[in-house]
Design a protein around this motif. Structure first.
Motif, PDB file in Angstrom:
ATOM      1  N   LEU A   5       0.843  -1.214   0.000  1.00 37.35           N
ATOM      2  CA  LEU A   5       0.000   0.000   0.000  1.00 37.35           C
ATOM      3  C   LEU A   5       0.871   1.255   0.000  1.00 37.35           C
ATOM      4  CD1 LEU A   5      -2.982   1.034   0.141  1.00 37.35           C
ATOM      5  CD2 LEU A   5      -2.631   1.273   2.604  1.00 37.35           C
ATOM      6  N   MET A  38      -4.482   2.477  -9.869  1.00 39.10           N
ATOM      7  CA  MET A  38      -5.322   3.600 -10.304  1.00 39.10           C
ATOM      8  C   MET A  38      -5.370   4.681  -9.225  1.00 39.10           C
ATOM      9  SD  MET A  38      -6.399   4.015 -13.252  1.00 39.10           S
ATOM     10  CE  MET A  38      -7.704   5.220 -13.307  1.00 39.10           C
ATOM     11  N   ALA A  39      -5.291   4.257  -7.967  1.00 41.24           N
ATOM     12  CA  ALA A  39      -5.349   5.231  -6.868  1.00 41.24           C
ATOM     13  C   ALA A  39      -3.984   5.846  -6.600  1.00 41.24           C
ATOM     14  CB  ALA A  39      -5.899   4.580  -5.609  1.00 41.24           C
ATOM     15  N   PHE A  71     -11.412   1.624  -9.724  1.00 38.20           N
ATOM     16  CA  PHE A  71     -10.899   1.442  -8.362  1.00 38.20           C
ATOM     17  C   PHE A  71     -11.366   0.091  -7.829  1.00 38.20           C
ATOM     18  CE2 PHE A  71     -11.144   2.373  -3.694  1.00 38.20           C
ATOM     19  CZ  PHE A  71      -9.784   2.407  -3.489  1.00 38.20           C
ATOM     20  N   ALA A  72     -12.644  -0.016  -7.505  1.00 41.28           N
ATOM     21  CA  ALA A  72     -13.179  -1.280  -6.989  1.00 41.28           C
ATOM     22  C   ALA A  72     -13.531  -2.207  -8.150  1.00 41.28           C
ATOM     23  CB  ALA A  72     -14.411  -0.996  -6.149  1.00 41.28           C
ATOM     24  N   ILE A 125     -18.526  -4.135  -6.475  1.00 39.44           N
ATOM     25  CA  ILE A 125     -19.502  -3.042  -6.558  1.00 39.44           C
ATOM     26  C   ILE A 125     -20.912  -3.607  -6.658  1.00 39.44           C
ATOM     27  CG2 ILE A 125     -20.283  -1.083  -7.947  1.00 39.44           C
ATOM     28  CD1 ILE A 125     -17.351  -0.674  -8.772  1.00 39.44           C
ATOM     29  N   THR A 137     -23.574  -2.833  -3.742  1.00 34.01           N
ATOM     30  CA  THR A 137     -24.688  -1.914  -4.015  1.00 34.01           C
ATOM     31  C   THR A 137     -25.977  -2.629  -4.380  1.00 34.01           C
ATOM     32  OG1 THR A 137     -24.101  -1.758  -6.349  1.00 34.01           O
ATOM     33  CG2 THR A 137     -23.083  -0.155  -4.877  1.00 34.01           C
ATOM     34  N   ALA A 177     -12.617   3.055   0.872  1.00 35.77           N
ATOM     35  CA  ALA A 177     -13.420   3.970   0.058  1.00 35.77           C
ATOM     36  C   ALA A 177     -14.621   3.192  -0.486  1.00 35.77           C
ATOM     37  CB  ALA A 177     -12.582   4.527  -1.080  1.00 35.77           C
ATOM     38  N   TYR A 178     -15.712   3.902  -0.740  1.00 35.42           N
ATOM     39  CA  TYR A 178     -16.950   3.214  -1.099  1.00 35.42           C
ATOM     40  C   TYR A 178     -16.898   2.603  -2.501  1.00 35.42           C
ATOM     41  CZ  TYR A 178     -21.887   2.223  -1.625  1.00 35.42           C
ATOM     42  OH  TYR A 178     -23.077   1.580  -1.828  1.00 35.42           O
ATOM     43  N   PRO A 179     -17.163   1.302  -2.612  1.00 35.00           N
ATOM     44  CA  PRO A 179     -17.198   0.686  -3.935  1.00 35.00           C
ATOM     45  C   PRO A 179     -18.576   0.861  -4.574  1.00 35.00           C
ATOM     46  CG  PRO A 179     -17.309  -1.017  -2.226  1.00 35.00           C
ATOM     47  CD  PRO A 179     -17.369   0.324  -1.541  1.00 35.00           C
ATOM     48  N   GLY A 180     -18.845   2.043  -5.091  1.00 38.58           N
ATOM     49  CA  GLY A 180     -20.168   2.300  -5.677  1.00 38.58           C
ATOM     50  C   GLY A 180     -20.070   2.780  -7.105  1.00 38.58           C
ATOM     51  N   GLU A 240     -17.212   5.466  -8.805  1.00 37.71           N
ATOM     52  CA  GLU A 240     -16.385   5.192  -9.989  1.00 37.71           C
ATOM     53  C   GLU A 240     -16.617   6.259 -11.055  1.00 37.71           C
ATOM     54  OE1 GLU A 240     -14.134   2.585 -10.424  1.00 37.71           O
ATOM     55  OE2 GLU A 240     -14.483   1.981  -8.356  1.00 37.71           O
ATOM     56  N   HIS A 245     -14.655   9.097 -10.161  1.00 35.89           N
ATOM     57  CA  HIS A 245     -13.219   8.810 -10.098  1.00 35.89           C
ATOM     58  C   HIS A 245     -12.640   8.856  -8.693  1.00 35.89           C
ATOM     59  CE1 HIS A 245     -13.985   9.171 -14.250  1.00 35.89           C
ATOM     60  NE2 HIS A 245     -14.112  10.488 -14.215  1.00 35.89           N
ATOM     61  N   ALA A 297     -10.643   6.779  -7.445  1.00 38.73           N
ATOM     62  CA  ALA A 297      -9.210   6.449  -7.484  1.00 38.73           C
ATOM     63  C   ALA A 297      -8.394   7.714  -7.723  1.00 38.73           C
ATOM     64  CB  ALA A 297      -8.923   5.420  -8.585  1.00 38.73           C
ATOM     65  N   ILE A 326      -8.239   9.902  -4.555  1.00 37.42           N
ATOM     66  CA  ILE A 326      -7.277   9.376  -3.584  1.00 37.42           C
ATOM     67  C   ILE A 326      -5.844   9.650  -4.053  1.00 37.42           C
ATOM     68  CG2 ILE A 326      -6.362   7.241  -2.562  1.00 37.42           C
ATOM     69  CD1 ILE A 326      -9.268   6.195  -2.523  1.00 37.42           C
ATOM     70  N   SER A 367      -6.983   0.303   3.582  1.00 32.58           N
ATOM     71  CA  SER A 367      -6.365   0.423   2.263  1.00 32.58           C
ATOM     72  C   SER A 367      -6.268   1.850   1.717  1.00 32.58           C
ATOM     73  CB  SER A 367      -7.140  -0.481   1.316  1.00 32.58           C
ATOM     74  OG  SER A 367      -6.435  -0.666   0.120  1.00 32.58           O
ATOM     75  N   GLY A 368      -6.425   1.995   0.404  1.00 34.69           N
ATOM     76  CA  GLY A 368      -6.298   3.302  -0.239  1.00 34.69           C
ATOM     77  C   GLY A 368      -7.253   4.327   0.352  1.00 34.69           C
ATOM     78  N   GLY A 369      -8.405   3.840   0.785  1.00 38.59           N
ATOM     79  CA  GLY A 369      -9.377   4.723   1.422  1.00 38.59           C
ATOM     80  C   GLY A 369      -8.841   5.371   2.685  1.00 38.59           C
ATOM     81  N   LEU A 426      -5.290   5.611   3.225  1.00 33.77           N
ATOM     82  CA  LEU A 426      -4.080   6.332   2.804  1.00 33.77           C
ATOM     83  C   LEU A 426      -4.412   7.698   2.194  1.00 33.77           C
ATOM     84  CD1 LEU A 426      -0.969   6.133   2.510  1.00 33.77           C
ATOM     85  CD2 LEU A 426      -1.346   5.128   0.256  1.00 33.77           C
ATOM     86  N   ILE A 449      -5.667  -4.465   2.410  1.00 37.68           N
ATOM     87  CA  ILE A 449      -6.987  -5.005   2.040  1.00 37.68           C
ATOM     88  C   ILE A 449      -7.658  -5.497   3.322  1.00 37.68           C
ATOM     89  CG2 ILE A 449      -6.025  -7.317   1.553  1.00 37.68           C
ATOM     90  CD1 ILE A 449      -8.129  -7.540  -0.728  1.00 37.68           C
TER      91      ILE A 449
END
Lengths: 283, 325
Positions: free
Chosen positions: A174, A207-208, A227-228, A233, A237, B165-168, B172, B175, B177, B180, B204-206, B208, B227
């Protein structure tokens, strides 16, 4: 079944596996069968459908740089196993298997070369190697490529493909996001261009970080970028995903990607951009 | 704070003893019989059990503890460590994301910018806070506030507490990603001291995305990972139920994180976890923030930024062979 006894088969069916593996490939878009030799000559793009198959890192480099100009760097960097990580398989073995499979030491190949006589530092991720997951070694090579760009005032090009951070290296993977992105901040302060090229697939941690930070972000057609993961997703959702979700085309429409570029036109496009950014005038 | 309404599996023996203790006290009150000896015996047994259980938590138990529904969240700490908190909203682009809160405050009279990921205490609250899973707007708001802090020369304190971070779909489309990535990059060059404390989940990235700091600390019963253990289990064990094994394999306990150089210090929690004494937990937090702030404020801007760059530049463990080819 019992009344009829044991079924008797007399027809001989040609199974998929009977087609010699290394001669033909089927296009996932049109089901067209194509000679591997033709596909290779065409940089793994199906001639009729323009479907882009993954391309190994070295072929990408030679397709982008001036012939014979590439000088590989940091070849002595290897992954270690800092967590002594074991799941159903252990990490050390996994790395060894992938080294054998790909004949590469890890996911990133980096160095310097020229594009239309303009010097660049380049790093390319090879998806065949553990899904091009980003570990400490890969992060180090990418950071050094950026730092070399800083040092020589060379534009930096990173061609990404990755499932994300390499979880077998835990939190250290990370932190490669922070390491690479901080190096890019320095490059940006020096006003040296960074072109990020996204290929199928570029996801999650990659990507992040650097992949999203290009002055220009180019993408190959129909690549999965996000990202995810789409499955996560969907599960989270409980919604149906929009058509073409997380493709290059979707990201162009939603404003992340500057341009979608066919693999055959990538070299010319990058060359034009670098010229525009003044790289051609470099002394 | 009533911490007895929700019991983790490994805390059950404690709850049993606590129940016995309460029953005994009631009996003693009702019947006026002296049971002080028995009470004392149970109390000392309780203390022993507590220290046994909490000094030897498995990584998975620690994850459960840091997800305890009574665990103090960012706003609980903010109101205890600072005064005059003025929450500021919105990313000036799309909307306000309640999964990240932020604003100006005074830390013993000294102006600071505090930003934290915020979970909800109940279902309604959690719907608003999205269970502490930020959308891109949250990260963009955080960066807007951090740039404001830089402009007005205020140190930045960030509190990390997110599963990720929210996986929605919207995340996406807008953006997440990139949001972040920009935060991670730009935090590396902000010209004011930055202190980050992981107060619960460091997903994770969320995590950081608000955690590139001069000083990164972690509360004793927190984790910080590439993760979630469930996510890792689903991918590498093909079974989410293997989360306890994944938690162990990922080596994300505060002690490991410190060994790897990813966190600088571990902040101790009240016995049994931060949820058992909010005030004491906040006091520990504030002490660490203040001593780090004093240290960081002595550095010149150049030295602050050089140190921050080097700190992250040196992260990672790999091999560099001596012979090159």
């Amino acid at each position: 079944m019992a009344i009829f006894g044991k079924p008797q088969y007399s027809t001989v069916t040609v199974k998929k596996k009977d087609i010699p593996k290394d001669v033909w490939t089927k296009c996932p878009k049109t089901n067209e069968i194509i000679y591997n030799r033709v596909l290779k000559e065409n940089l793994m793009v199906v001639p009729n459908s323009d479907y882009h198959f993954p391309l190994d890192a070295r072929s990408r480099i030679s397709s982008l740089l001036d012939e014979g100009s590439f000088k590989e760097q940091d070849t002595n960097i290897r992954s270690l196993d800092p967590l002594n990580f074991t799941a159903t398989a252990n990490y050390k073995d996994k790395v060894k298997q992938n080294q054998k499979k790909t004949n590469e030491t890890d996911t990133v190949i980096s160095g310097e070369g020229t594009i239309q006589n303009m010097p660049v530092n380049i790093a390319v991720m090879d998806f065949r190697f553990m899904g091009a997951s980003l570990g400490s070694a890969a992060g180090e090579k990418i950071t050094r490529a950026i730092e070399n760009g800083c040092k020589n005032k060379n534009p930096v090009i990173i061609i990404s493909a990755s499932g994300g951070a390499r979880m077998q290296e835990g939190i250290l993977s990370l932190m490669q996001l922070a390491k690479t992105s901080a190096a890019l901040a320095k490059l940006s302060e020096l006003k040296v261009p960074f072109i990020s090229i996204l290929t199928n697939p570029t996801m999650a941690g990659v990507m992040a970080s650097y992949a999203s930070l290009g002055d220009v972000i180019l993408a190959e057609p129909e690549a999965l970028i996000g990202f995810a993961g789409p499955r996560v997703i969907k599960e989270t959702t409980q919604q149906d995903l929009p058509k073409g979700f997380q493709t290059s085309e979707f990201l162009l429409e939603h404003g992340l990607v500057d341009k979608i570029v066919h693999r055959h036109k990538m070299r010319d496009t990058v060359g034009r951009l670098l010229t525009a950014f003044g790289s051609g005038k470099a002394s | 704070m009533d911490h007895t309404t929700y019991t983790l599996e490994f805390e059950k023996p404690l709850r049993e003893l606590e129940k016995q203790l309460i029953a005994l006290q009631q009996v003693s009150e009702e019947t006026k019989v002296d049971v002080s000896q028995e009470i004392k015996a149970i109390e000392s047994k309780l203390e022993l059990l507590k220290s046994n259980i909490y000094s030897d938590l498995s990584p998975w138990q620690r994850v459960q503890l840091c997800r305890h529904p009574k665990r103090p969240y960012s706003l609980d700490y903010i109101e205890r460590i600072s005064t005059d908190f003025e929450e500021l909203h919105g990313d000036r682009r799309f909307k306000d994301d309640p999964a990240i809160v932020g604003g100006t405050a005074l830390l013993d009279g000294e102006p600071v910018m505090i930003i934290g990921q915020q979970k909800g205490r109940n279902t309604k609250d959690n719907l608003k806070r999205n269970f502490g899973c930020p959308n891109p707007e949250g990260y963009r708001k955080a960066m807007r506030l951090m740039k404001m802090a830089e402009k007005f020369n205020m140190p930045i304190i960030t509190l990390v507490d997110t599963p990720g971070a929210y996986p929605g779909i919207g995340a996406e489309e807008r953006h997440v990603a990139e949001a972040i990535a920009v935060n991670i990059r730009d935090m590396s060059t902000l010209k004011v001291p930055i202190i980050t404390i992981v107060i619960g989940e460091g997903g994770s990235g969320g995590a950081l995305g608000i955690a590139v700091a001069d000083s990164v600390m972690i509360l004793e019963n927190s984790y910080y990972s590439v993760i979630s253990p469930e996510g890792c289990a689903a991918i590498l064990w093909k079974d989410r139920a293997a989360a306890p094994q994944a938690a162990k394999a990922l080596k994300f306990s505060p002690t490991n994180l410190k060994e790897f150089g990813v966190v600088d210090d571990i902040i101790s929690e009240p016995a049994g976890g931060a949820h058992r004494d909010y005030d004491l937990a906040a006091k520990h937090l504030k002490n660490e923030i203040k001593s780090n702030l004093t240290r960081l404020k002595k550095l010149s801007t150049k030295s602050l930024l050089d140190k921050r760059y080097k700190k992250f530049r040196n992260m990672g463990i790999f091999e560099e062979l001596t012979e090159t080819n």
